[in-house]
Design an enzyme around this catalytic site. Structure first.
Site, PDB file in Angstrom:
ATOM      1  N   LYS A 227     -21.046   4.111  16.947  1.00 51.75           N
ATOM      2  CA  LYS A 227     -21.366   2.438  16.745  1.00 51.75           C
ATOM      3  C   LYS A 227     -20.914   2.055  18.161  1.00 51.75           C
ATOM      4  CE  LYS A 227     -21.119   1.089  12.173  1.00 51.75           C
ATOM      5  NZ  LYS A 227     -20.096  -0.093  10.833  1.00 51.75           N
TER       6      LYS A 227
ATOM      7  N   LYS B 100     -29.441   7.817   8.317  1.00 53.41           N
ATOM      8  CA  LYS B 100     -28.622   7.308   7.377  1.00 53.41           C
ATOM      9  C   LYS B 100     -29.077   5.521   6.721  1.00 53.41           C
ATOM     10  CE  LYS B 100     -24.270   4.401   7.720  1.00 53.41           C
ATOM     11  NZ  LYS B 100     -23.730   3.838   7.207  1.00 53.41           N
TER      12      LYS B 100
ATOM     13  N   LYS C  30     -27.180  -1.606   6.807  1.00 52.61           N
ATOM     14  CA  LYS C  30     -27.650  -2.587   7.339  1.00 52.61           C
ATOM     15  C   LYS C  30     -27.942  -3.198   8.494  1.00 52.61           C
ATOM     16  CE  LYS C  30     -23.703  -3.695   4.594  1.00 52.61           C
ATOM     17  NZ  LYS C  30     -21.740  -3.072   5.733  1.00 52.61           N
TER      18      LYS C  30
HETATM   19  N1  AQP Z   1     -26.691   4.594   3.377  1.00 52.12           N
HETATM   20  C1  AQP Z   1     -25.550   5.335   2.599  1.00 52.12           C
HETATM   21  N2  AQP Z   1     -26.149   6.089   1.749  1.00 52.12           N
HETATM   22  C2  AQP Z   1     -24.591   6.137   0.648  1.00 52.12           C
HETATM   23  N3  AQP Z   1     -23.407   5.247   0.548  1.00 52.12           N
HETATM   24  C3  AQP Z   1     -23.175   4.542   1.884  1.00 52.12           C
HETATM   25  N4  AQP Z   1     -22.814   3.911   2.163  1.00 52.12           N
HETATM   26  C4  AQP Z   1     -23.429   2.304   3.428  1.00 52.12           C
HETATM   27  N5  AQP Z   1     -24.344   3.326   3.907  1.00 52.12           N
HETATM   28  C5  AQP Z   1     -24.458   4.635   2.986  1.00 52.12           C
HETATM   29  C6  AQP Z   1     -21.655   3.015   1.654  1.00 52.12           C
HETATM   30  O1  AQP Z   1     -21.351   1.684   1.683  1.00 52.12           O
HETATM   31  C7  AQP Z   1     -19.804   1.538   1.546  1.00 52.12           C
HETATM   32  C8  AQP Z   1     -20.053   0.357   2.343  1.00 52.12           C
HETATM   33  O2  AQP Z   1     -20.517   0.318   3.959  1.00 52.12           O
HETATM   34  P1  AQP Z   1     -19.796  -0.402   4.840  1.00 52.12           P
HETATM   35  O3  AQP Z   1     -20.280  -2.365   4.793  1.00 52.12           O
HETATM   36  O4  AQP Z   1     -18.199  -0.829   5.139  1.00 52.12           O
HETATM   37  O5  AQP Z   1     -20.353  -0.302   5.998  1.00 52.12           O
HETATM   38  P2  AQP Z   1     -21.321   1.334   6.333  1.00 52.12           P
HETATM   39  O6  AQP Z   1     -20.235   2.469   5.477  1.00 52.12           O
HETATM   40  O7  AQP Z   1     -20.992   1.558   7.912  1.00 52.12           O
HETATM   41  O8  AQP Z   1     -21.951   1.010   5.906  1.00 52.12           O
HETATM   42  P3  AQP Z   1     -23.587   0.238   6.641  1.00 52.12           P
HETATM   43  O9  AQP Z   1     -24.654   0.266   5.351  1.00 52.12           O
HETATM   44  O10 AQP Z   1     -24.174   1.382   7.778  1.00 52.12           O
HETATM   45  O11 AQP Z   1     -23.161  -1.022   7.124  1.00 52.12           O
HETATM   46  P4  AQP Z   1     -22.838  -1.150   9.219  1.00 52.12           P
HETATM   47  O12 AQP Z   1     -24.647  -1.236   9.157  1.00 52.12           O
HETATM   48  O13 AQP Z   1     -22.802  -2.778   9.106  1.00 52.12           O
HETATM   49  O14 AQP Z   1     -22.235  -0.229   9.602  1.00 52.12           O
HETATM   50  C9  AQP Z   1     -19.359   2.364   2.044  1.00 52.12           C
HETATM   51  O15 AQP Z   1     -18.705   2.892   1.257  1.00 52.12           O
HETATM   52  C10 AQP Z   1     -19.960   3.786   2.473  1.00 52.12           C
HETATM   53  O16 AQP Z   1     -20.220   4.497   2.589  1.00 52.12           O
END
Ligand code: AQP
Length: 345
Positions: free
Chosen positions: A115, A207, A210
């Site tokens: 990040k 991956k 968001k």
């Molecule tokens: N691609 C993914 N596949 C499976 N699980 C996923 N999670 C996120 N992306 C995937 C799971 O969703 C939960 C919430 O995640 P988060 O909001 O705490 O942050 P993250 O893991 O960093 O998710 P994002 O979508 O990638 O958000 P940003 O871009 O804001 O960092 C977690 O349980 C995560 O494992």
């Protein structure tokens, strides 16, 4: 051995629109676990501000994560749904954990490296210390089980290390204050199912995320229309070969692996089972079936999210009530931590 009451905690950041990865990796598990555990599901707004968030957008995204929990089937009357910043004990315990965790531990966190990218000097201190706040989120409820996607596994291991080090460093005080051998449980990650890491539809090696700044076509959002979903799946990257009939045939084919995993997770089947049905078929036929099942599962959730988002008062009331009930659990735990650590008052 100290016996801990079983409790589930997990959270999602309001840092963008929620997608199929969040649903299959996390929210679908949250829903399932309601029948066997007492659950706390948090909208982790304090984590979201570790990268810049527009305040109005943060409020909207916070309500949208809450609406998604409800739309997916989480019952806020039987369980707890709230936003993190309403319960101050998360931040208070995080400070104690900042002093328990070691810099070397945080330096190993791959998500910070991903990040922060090349410009680590300019990343917020919050982004660096994020895993300590995550440990506090879980342990302020002495939660024993944490459903997450595969990308959170390393952070969960760190939470366990922090709990263990706290229990060791303060062993004498924990005993003297009447808390037995260990104050915190070592929380178990619950990483289950065929889609614990959903990948981008445009690149099977990165991956679905968001905050992906790439094309919208990479991500199926939970609020996408049926047409959007069909178009994104039709255009999803694949390779020229047919669908294999067994999992060994997925080796070295990240896009095929991703789509087969999504199909299996959405249909409640194993990947083997899905490949047996579609083995030998071209991607066009498989994509059409995948599109149908995705629309069937996701579109009703999106409609319910939109309906709930029109009722802001209801969502805010759910969050306030959840925060009151969360505080009732967190306050006595943090009070004990203060005693154990040696804080007066
Ligand atoms: N691609 C993914 N596949 C499976 N699980 C996923 N999670 C996120 N992306 C995937 C799971 O969703 C939960 C919430 O995640 P988060 O909001 O705490 O942050 P993250 O893991 O960093 O998710 P994002 O979508 O990638 O958000 P940003 O871009 O804001 O960092 C977690 O349980 C995560 O494992």
């Amino acid at each position: 051995m100290t016996a801990f009451e079983q409790r589930v905690f997990s959270g999602i950041q309001p840092s963008g629109t929620m997608h199929l990865g969040n649903y299959l990796g996390a929210i679908a598990r949250f829903v399932e676990m309601q029948s066997s555990f007492s659950c706390i599901y948090c909208v982790v707004d304090m984590h979201a501000i570790t990268t810049w968030q527009d305040p109005g957008q943060l409020r909207k995204a916070t309500r949208e994560v809450a609406a998604t929990y409800l739309a997916a089937g989480i019952d806020p009357t039987q369980h707890i749904v709230f936003n993190q910043s309403q319960v101050a004990e998360h931040a208070e315990l995080a400070w104690v954990f900042n002093c328990v965790a070691r810099v070397g531990w945080l330096n190993r966190m791959t998500q910070f490296k991903d990040k922060a990218g090349k410009n680590q000097e300019n990343a917020s201190v919050g982004l660096y210390a994020y895993p300590n706040l995550m440990a506090a989120d879980i342990l302020v409820y002495r939660a024993t089980h944490v459903p997450v996607g595969d990308d959170q596994k390393q952070h969960l291991e760190l939470s366990r290390d922090i709990a263990q080090k706290f229990n060791n460093d303060f062993a004498k005080s924990i005993k003297e204050t009447g808390h037995g051998e260990a104050f915190f449980p070592l929380p178990e990650p619950v990483i289950m199912g065929p889609a614990t890491r959903v990948m981008s539809l445009r690149d099977g090696t990165s991956k679905m995320s968001k905050s992906d700044s790439g094309s919208d076509m990479a991500c199926i959002y939970l609020t996408d229309s049926a047409d959007d979903i069909a178009r994104k799946i039709r255009k999803a990257k694949t390779d020229p070969d047919a669908i294999p009939s067994e999992t060994a045939g997925l080796a070295g084919r990240p896009e095929a692996t991703n789509l087969a995993g999504i199909f299996a997770a959405l249909s409640g089947r194993t990947v083997d089972d899905v490949l047996q049905e579609f083995g030998g078929a071209q991607f066009s036929a498989f994509k059409s079936a995948l599109s149908d099942i995705t629309i069937e599962r996701i579109v009703p959730i999106g409609e319910e999210i939109r309906r709930l988002m029109d009722d802001r008062k209801h969502i805010d009331a759910v969050l306030a009530d959840g925060a009151d009930r969360a505080r009732e659990i967190a306050a006595p735990v943090y009070k004990s931590v203060k005693k154990i650590v040696g804080f007066i008052g």
